[in-house]
Design a protein around this motif. Structure first.
Motif, PDB file in Angstrom:
ATOM      1  N   LEU A 133       0.799  -1.223   0.000  1.00 31.84           N
ATOM      2  CA  LEU A 133       0.000   0.000   0.000  1.00 31.84           C
ATOM      3  C   LEU A 133       0.836   1.280   0.000  1.00 31.84           C
ATOM      4  CD1 LEU A 133      -2.909   0.913  -0.130  1.00 31.84           C
ATOM      5  CD2 LEU A 133      -2.987   0.927   2.360  1.00 31.84           C
ATOM      6  N   GLU A 134       2.043   1.237   0.529  1.00 31.61           N
ATOM      7  CA  GLU A 134       2.871   2.445   0.540  1.00 31.61           C
ATOM      8  C   GLU A 134       4.014   2.366  -0.479  1.00 31.61           C
ATOM      9  OE1 GLU A 134       3.908   4.300   4.107  1.00 31.61           O
ATOM     10  OE2 GLU A 134       1.944   4.061   5.031  1.00 31.61           O
ATOM     11  N   MET A 135       3.951   1.386  -1.361  1.00 32.20           N
ATOM     12  CA  MET A 135       4.983   1.252  -2.398  1.00 32.20           C
ATOM     13  C   MET A 135       4.505   1.917  -3.695  1.00 32.20           C
ATOM     14  SD  MET A 135       6.795  -2.185  -3.933  1.00 32.20           S
ATOM     15  CE  MET A 135       7.613  -2.559  -2.382  1.00 32.20           C
ATOM     16  N   PRO A 136       5.243   2.874  -4.242  1.00 27.40           N
ATOM     17  CA  PRO A 136       4.847   3.521  -5.494  1.00 27.40           C
ATOM     18  C   PRO A 136       4.818   2.527  -6.650  1.00 27.40           C
ATOM     19  CG  PRO A 136       6.585   4.761  -4.390  1.00 27.40           C
ATOM     20  CD  PRO A 136       6.482   3.441  -3.685  1.00 27.40           C
ATOM     21  N   ARG A 137       3.953   2.805  -7.610  1.00 27.16           N
ATOM     22  CA  ARG A 137       3.836   1.933  -8.784  1.00 27.16           C
ATOM     23  C   ARG A 137       5.178   1.799  -9.509  1.00 27.16           C
ATOM     24  NH1 ARG A 137      -0.240   0.174 -12.397  1.00 27.16           N
ATOM     25  NH2 ARG A 137       0.584  -0.199 -14.490  1.00 27.16           N
ATOM     26  N   ALA A 138       5.958   2.891  -9.553  1.00 23.70           N
ATOM     27  CA  ALA A 138       7.244   2.856 -10.259  1.00 23.70           C
ATOM     28  C   ALA A 138       8.174   1.807  -9.645  1.00 23.70           C
ATOM     29  CB  ALA A 138       7.897   4.234 -10.225  1.00 23.70           C
ATOM     30  N   GLU A 139       8.155   1.669  -8.324  1.00 29.04           N
ATOM     31  CA  GLU A 139       9.001   0.663  -7.671  1.00 29.04           C
ATOM     32  C   GLU A 139       8.518  -0.744  -8.000  1.00 29.04           C
ATOM     33  OE1 GLU A 139       9.816   1.079  -3.523  1.00 29.04           O
ATOM     34  OE2 GLU A 139      10.110   3.253  -3.654  1.00 29.04           O
ATOM     35  N   ILE A 140       7.205  -0.918  -8.085  1.00 31.67           N
ATOM     36  CA  ILE A 140       6.650  -2.224  -8.435  1.00 31.67           C
ATOM     37  C   ILE A 140       7.032  -2.593  -9.861  1.00 31.67           C
ATOM     38  CG2 ILE A 140       4.499  -3.509  -8.798  1.00 31.67           C
ATOM     39  CD1 ILE A 140       3.300  -1.841  -6.505  1.00 31.67           C
ATOM     40  N   GLU A 141       6.934  -1.622 -10.760  1.00 36.38           N
ATOM     41  CA  GLU A 141       7.314  -1.881 -12.156  1.00 36.38           C
ATOM     42  C   GLU A 141       8.797  -2.236 -12.258  1.00 36.38           C
ATOM     43  OE1 GLU A 141       6.081   1.753 -13.977  1.00 36.38           O
ATOM     44  OE2 GLU A 141       4.064   1.005 -14.437  1.00 36.38           O
ATOM     45  N   ALA A 142       9.628  -1.568 -11.457  1.00 28.76           N
ATOM     46  CA  ALA A 142      11.066  -1.869 -11.455  1.00 28.76           C
ATOM     47  C   ALA A 142      11.310  -3.286 -10.928  1.00 28.76           C
ATOM     48  CB  ALA A 142      11.810  -0.846 -10.599  1.00 28.76           C
ATOM     49  N   TYR A 143      10.546  -3.694  -9.913  1.00 27.60           N
ATOM     50  CA  TYR A 143      10.667  -5.045  -9.359  1.00 27.60           C
ATOM     51  C   TYR A 143      10.279  -6.085 -10.403  1.00 27.60           C
ATOM     52  CZ  TYR A 143       9.937  -9.001  -6.174  1.00 27.60           C
ATOM     53  OH  TYR A 143       9.991 -10.228  -5.557  1.00 27.60           O
ATOM     54  N   VAL A 144       9.168  -5.838 -11.094  1.00 27.37           N
ATOM     55  CA  VAL A 144       8.691  -6.758 -12.131  1.00 27.37           C
ATOM     56  C   VAL A 144       9.745  -6.908 -13.235  1.00 27.37           C
ATOM     57  CG1 VAL A 144       6.997  -6.986 -14.000  1.00 27.37           C
ATOM     58  CG2 VAL A 144       6.237  -6.414 -11.684  1.00 27.37           C
TER      59      VAL A 144
END
Length: 292
Positions: A133-144
């Protein structure tokens, strides 16, 4: 995909993949479901997939497609949790989702409760848990990208027909441009502060009800001098708890403002409620009368 990879990597046991096909995008929706089935085989996890006619439900329930889809999803997830005896439902909402939720609630005229947005964990079972919930979408995309995770993009997320998409693609980028910075972390911080303050006010209201015994056995609210002298922020929450306990529908900010007005000198002695019921004041009490 990122959430599933994180849970599996952390050794989380007993996972069940759940996918609801809304039937809104034809062949694309079916391909999404097939993708989830393949994912279940890849990870060796059981998979629950259902299809529901969301468009038809939106028409019969007289709500938007977005609202009908959300209601159908949560109903599906709770049924699957019950079927598998699951105590927790993991959801992949992230910080950008939270910012959009808070902005949407703000534009609907919400109070502090709406400003807190989604909660990371609900209190009732099965627990809705949002670890990202507190992780920005950009960080999630970088993880993916870093882990080479396959995923599918929902084409309806780009449609300007949905208000949520316009908040995502138009409003938030414009706010970033106006303030020359990323506003999502600031909005998410507002949500944390609102959640903290709302929790404090609700706790004060619950403690007052328990300590002062202002709710009578027959359900009336006793308007003691102590209760009348409370700050309106606490008093409104006491009224909310009380009316909710009587299963009064539509307890919103307007109704609470009207109820508070009944406690002031010269305030009304009766206000209308939904369903033909009334809220009445007499002899130092508030009570709800049933519809005739």
């Amino acid at each position: 995909m990122a959430l599933l990879h994180l849970l599996v990597s952390a050794g989380q046991k007993g996972l069940v993949l759940c996918h609801l096909n809304h039937g809104l995008r034809g062949r694309e929706s079916g391909q999404d479901a097939a993708f989830v089935r393949r994912l279940g085989r890849k990870y060796g996890l059981p998979c629950e997939i259902e299809k529901t006619p969301v468009s038809e439900q939106a028409r019969t329930q007289k709500v938007s497609i977005e609202t009908a889809a959300r209601m159908a999803r949560y109903d599906f997830l709770h049924r699957m949790a019950l079927r598998h005896g699951a105590e927790c439902i993991y959801l992949a909402h992230h910080a950008d989702d939270q910012a959009e939720t808070i902005l949407a609630n703000l534009c609907r005229g919400t109070g502090i409760s709406g400003l807190k947005g989604m909660v990371a964990e609900t209190a009732t079972a099965p627990v809705l848990c949002r670890p990202l919930l507190e992780m920005p979408r950009a960080e999630i995309e970088a993880y993916v990208k870093a882990h080479g995770l396959a995923y599918r993009e929902d084409s309806s997320n780009l449609s300007p027909a949905h208000r949520r998409n316009r908040l995502r693609h138009e409003v938030l980028p414009l706010l970033n441009e106006v303030y020359a910075r990323e506003v999502t972390p600031l909005i998410v911080r507002l949500g944390r502060q609102a959640a903290r303050d709302e929790d404090c006010l609700q706790q004060q209201a619950r403690e007052f009800i328990q300590q002062e015994g202002v709710i009578a056995q027959d359900g009336r609210l006793l308007l003691s001098t102590k209760l009348r002298s409370l700050h309106p922020a606490v008093l409104s929450r006491i009224l909310h708890f009380w009316l909710g306990g009587l299963a009064v529908p539509g307890v919103d900010a307007d109704l609470l403002d009207d109820a508070l007005a009944m406690l002031r000198p010269g305030g009304p002695a009766k206000i209308n409620l939904q369903g033909g019921r009334h809220l009445r004041r007499k002899a130092g009490c508030l009570w709800v009368t049933e519809a005739v």
